[in-house]
Design a protein around this motif. Structure first.
Motif, PDB file in Angstrom:
ATOM      1  N   ARG A  21       1.311  -1.176  -0.299  1.00 42.12           N
ATOM      2  CA  ARG A  21      -0.005  -0.226  -0.212  1.00 42.12           C
ATOM      3  C   ARG A  21       1.093   1.432   0.490  1.00 42.12           C
ATOM      4  O   ARG A  21       0.846   2.171  -0.871  1.00 42.12           O
ATOM      5  CB  ARG A  21      -0.609  -0.490   1.500  1.00 42.12           C
ATOM      6  N   LEU A  22       1.475   1.509   0.596  1.00 43.88           N
ATOM      7  CA  LEU A  22       2.224   2.686   0.808  1.00 43.88           C
ATOM      8  C   LEU A  22       3.136   2.399  -1.005  1.00 43.88           C
ATOM      9  O   LEU A  22       3.833   3.871  -1.534  1.00 43.88           O
ATOM     10  CB  LEU A  22       3.890   2.162   2.125  1.00 43.88           C
ATOM     11  N   GLY A  41      -3.109  -4.683   9.055  1.00 42.04           N
ATOM     12  CA  GLY A  41      -2.299  -4.364   7.625  1.00 42.04           C
ATOM     13  C   GLY A  41      -2.349  -2.492   7.240  1.00 42.04           C
ATOM     14  O   GLY A  41      -1.605  -1.655   6.586  1.00 42.04           O
ATOM     15  N   ASP A  42      -3.635  -3.128   7.476  1.00 44.39           N
ATOM     16  CA  ASP A  42      -4.652  -1.353   6.889  1.00 44.39           C
ATOM     17  C   ASP A  42      -4.284  -0.413   7.734  1.00 44.39           C
ATOM     18  O   ASP A  42      -3.718   0.593   6.498  1.00 44.39           O
ATOM     19  CB  ASP A  42      -5.835  -1.735   7.161  1.00 44.39           C
ATOM     20  N   GLU A  43      -4.432  -0.454   8.867  1.00 44.32           N
ATOM     21  CA  GLU A  43      -3.808   1.139  10.078  1.00 44.32           C
ATOM     22  C   GLU A  43      -2.548   0.793   9.910  1.00 44.32           C
ATOM     23  O   GLU A  43      -1.963   2.227   9.785  1.00 44.32           O
ATOM     24  CB  GLU A  43      -4.081   0.323  11.362  1.00 44.32           C
ATOM     25  N   LEU A  44      -1.572   0.170   9.679  1.00 43.37           N
ATOM     26  CA  LEU A  44      -0.119   0.134   9.781  1.00 43.37           C
ATOM     27  C   LEU A  44       0.152   0.479   8.010  1.00 43.37           C
ATOM     28  O   LEU A  44       1.074   1.807   8.274  1.00 43.37           O
ATOM     29  CB  LEU A  44       0.655  -1.306   9.965  1.00 43.37           C
ATOM     30  N   ALA A  45      -0.504   0.787   7.100  1.00 43.65           N
ATOM     31  CA  ALA A  45       0.029   1.356   6.075  1.00 43.65           C
ATOM     32  C   ALA A  45      -0.745   2.692   5.729  1.00 43.65           C
ATOM     33  O   ALA A  45       0.421   3.829   5.968  1.00 43.65           O
ATOM     34  CB  ALA A  45      -1.277   0.946   4.826  1.00 43.65           C
ATOM     35  N   ARG A  46      -1.654   3.092   6.872  1.00 46.64           N
ATOM     36  CA  ARG A  46      -2.381   4.439   6.407  1.00 46.64           C
ATOM     37  C   ARG A  46      -1.278   5.111   7.612  1.00 46.64           C
ATOM     38  O   ARG A  46      -1.017   6.407   7.413  1.00 46.64           O
ATOM     39  CB  ARG A  46      -3.501   4.039   7.164  1.00 46.64           C
ATOM     40  N   GLN A  47      -0.489   4.447   8.905  1.00 47.15           N
ATOM     41  CA  GLN A  47       0.274   5.538   9.462  1.00 47.15           C
ATOM     42  C   GLN A  47       1.784   5.688   8.985  1.00 47.15           C
ATOM     43  O   GLN A  47       1.930   6.979   8.573  1.00 47.15           O
ATOM     44  CB  GLN A  47       0.533   4.864  10.567  1.00 47.15           C
TER      45      GLN A  47
END
Length: 420
Positions: A253-254, A372-378
Motif C-alpha cells: 500500500r505504501l 496491515g491497513d492501519e499500519l499502511a495509513r500510519q
C-alpha cells in the motif's frame, strides 16, 4: 512438597523434552551441540565465577553492559553465562569472544542442577528478567549462593498464572536475595506472588540505557548511503509467523503512494528466513538479501537475514514497527528504535513491555495499529508529513533519555550482593 511434585512432573516429561530437542535440532543443528551441558556436565572455567543466566539473544544483549562492568570490578571472578538457545550462545560469543565462558543452562532437575553447581561453584547467580527455575534457586539457597533477578519484569498475565501456583510454593520468589524490578507495577506483582517486600527494589529498565557506538553509527550511515539517502525507509523488526503478511500488505500500500519506499524486514528467528523470503516473492515484491550481499538500492524489500545487526539497521530507517505485537506474543523492546529517534509503530499486544509502551504512548512516541491497513495509513501519514514523523521520533527519544540510569543502580546492587 510443591517443588518435589514439580520435579516429578519434570522427570516424567524429560523424554518428551528430549524428543522435542531432537526435532528442533533438525532445523537448528545448534541444539545438538554440547548436549551434555544441559544435563549439568560442564567443565569449570576459573575459581568462583559470577554466573549470569540469560535465556536468549535479547537477554544476552541486555546483560552485556552490566557484565562488562562486573568484569572490570571483579577481575578475580570470571564470568560464566548460560543460555537456553543456540542463538543466545552465538550472541555470547559474538559480544564477548573468549572473555566470557558460555555454557548451556542445565535442565531444572535436582541432580542436574547440583552437578552444575558442584562443578562451576559460582559466587553469585544473576538471572536476567524472569527466568526463575525452582530447583536452580533452591540449590543456590542451600549453598548460600546469592540469587539476583535483574531487570525483572512480571506481566499481569504471568502474575495471574503464578498466583495459582503459590499454594505449592512455586515459583520460589521468596528465596531470591534481591529483585531489581523494572517498574513499580512489576515490583507490586512480585510481592503479590510471594517475594519479600524488603528484597524488591524498583531500579528501572536497563534497556533504557541504550548506547549506540561509533561502529554502529558508521555502518548505518554506509548502508543508508547504499540504500539511497532520500528514500522513505521503514523497518519491521523482530517479526513472528503471522505478522509478515500484514507487514508486506502495508508496504504494498505504501508503494502505491511512495514507489521508491523500502522495507527492511527483520524476522525474529533465523530458521524462518527462507519462509519469509518466499512470502516476499509470493507478493511480487523485489527483494535483496543482506546475508547474500545483495544491493538494496533497487529492491522494495531488504530481508535482514543476519543476526546481531538490529541496532545498526534501525539507524537506516525513518520509522520502526515492532514485531510480536500483531500476535499475542507481547511485543518486543522498542527502545533501540527510540535511541535512533524513530517513531515507534506497534500492534496492540505489548504486555511484555507494558510500562515502556505506556510512557511512549503518553508522550506521543508510539502509534498503535491493529492490522496491515492501519499500519499502511500510519506509514503514509509519516512519509507524507516528514516533520510529524521527526517530531514523534524525538518524543520517543525523550522518553528513553528521561529513564536512563537503571544500569548504574542495578550494577551497584549486584556488586553489594557479591561483596556481601
Amino acid at each position: 512438597m510443591g517443588r518435589w511434585l514439580y520435579s516429578l512432573c519434570l522427570y516424567l516429561a524429560l523424554p518428551g523434552v528430549l524428543a522435542f530437542l531432537g526435532y528442533r535440532s533438525l532445523r537448528e543443528p545448534g541444539y545438538r551441540s554440547n548436549l551434555r551441558q544441559r544435563f549439568g556436565h560442564v567443565r569449570p572455567d576459573g575459581a568462583q565465577p559470577i554466573w549470569v543466566h540469560a535465556v536468549s539473544v535479547g537477554e544476552v544483549l541486555a546483560a552485556a553492559p552490566m557484565v562488562r562492568r562486573l568484569m572490570a570490578r571483579f577481575p578475580e571472578h570470571p564470568i560464566v553465562m548460560t543460555t537456553m538457545t543456540p542463538t543466545g550462545a552465538d550472541r555470547v560469543r559474538d559480544v564477548f569472544g573468549d572473555e566470557v565462558a558460555h555454557r548451556y543452562v542445565p535442565y531444572d532437575l535436582p541432580h542436574m542442577v547440583n552437578r552444575f553447581l558442584t562443578r562451576v561453584q559460582p559466587v553469585a547467580l544473576v538471572i536476567m528478567e524472569t527466568e526463575v527455575w525452582p530447583n536452580m534457586v533452591h540449590a543456590c539457597a542451600q549453598r548460600r549462593i546469592p540469587v539476583i533477578l535483574a531487570n525483572a519484569r512480571l506481566s499481569e498475565k504471568s502474575a495471574g498464572g503464578y498466583a495459582r501456583l503459590m499454594p505449592l510454593g512455586l515459583p520460589p520468589f521468596h528465596k531470591l536475595d534481591w529483585i531489581a524490578a523494572q517498574a513499580k507495577a512489576d515490583a507490586e506483582r512480585f510481592v503479590a506472588v510471594g517475594a519479600e517486600p524488603a528484597k524488591v527494589t524498583v531500579t528501572g529498565s536497563i534497556k533504557y540505557d541504550v548506547s549506540i557506538g561509533d561502529q554502529a553509527r558508521a555502518a548505518a550511515a554506509g548502508l543508508r548511503e547504499l540504500v539511497g539517502e532520500e528514500r522513505p525507509v521503514w523497518i519491521a523488526a523482530s517479526t513472528h509467523e503471522g505478522e509478515e503478511g500484514p507487514v508486506l500488505e502495508a508496504h504494498s500500500r505504501l508503494l502505491e503512494r511512495h514507489p521508491e519506499a523500502l522495507l527492511i524486514l527483520v524476522p525474529r528467528h533465523p530458521e524462518r528466513f527462507g519462509t519469509v523470503a518466499r512470502l516476499i516473492g509470493d507478493r511480487g515484491l523485489t527483494m535483496a538479501r543482506r546475508a547474500a550481499g545483495d544491493d538494496p538500492a533497487e529492491a522494495q524489500v531488504y530481508l535482514a537475514d543476519t543476526m546481531g545487526e538490529l541496532l545498526m539497521l534501525f539507524g537506516c530507517a525513518r520509522a520502526a514497527f515492532m514485531g510480536g505485537s500483531f500476535i499475542a506474543r507481547g511485543g518486543h523492546n522498542p527502545l533501540e528504535a527510540a535511541a535512533w529517534s524513530l517513531p515507534v509503530l506497534s500492534g496492540p499486544h505489548v504486555f511484555n513491555f507494558a510500562s515502556v509502551y505506556k510512557q511512549l504512548s503518553t508522550e506521543g512516541g508510539v502509534a498503535f495499529v491493529h492490522d496491515g491497513d492501519e499500519l499502511a495509513r500510519q506509514l503514509i501519514h509519516f512519509f507524507d508529513e516528514p516533520r510529524l514523523c521527526t517530531a514523534a521520533g524525538e518524543r520517543a527519544r525523550a522518553v528513553m533519555d528521561a529513564n536512563q540510569g537503571a544500569l548504574d543502580r542495578l550494577y551497584e546492587g549486584v556488586c553489594w550482593h557479591i561483596r556481601g
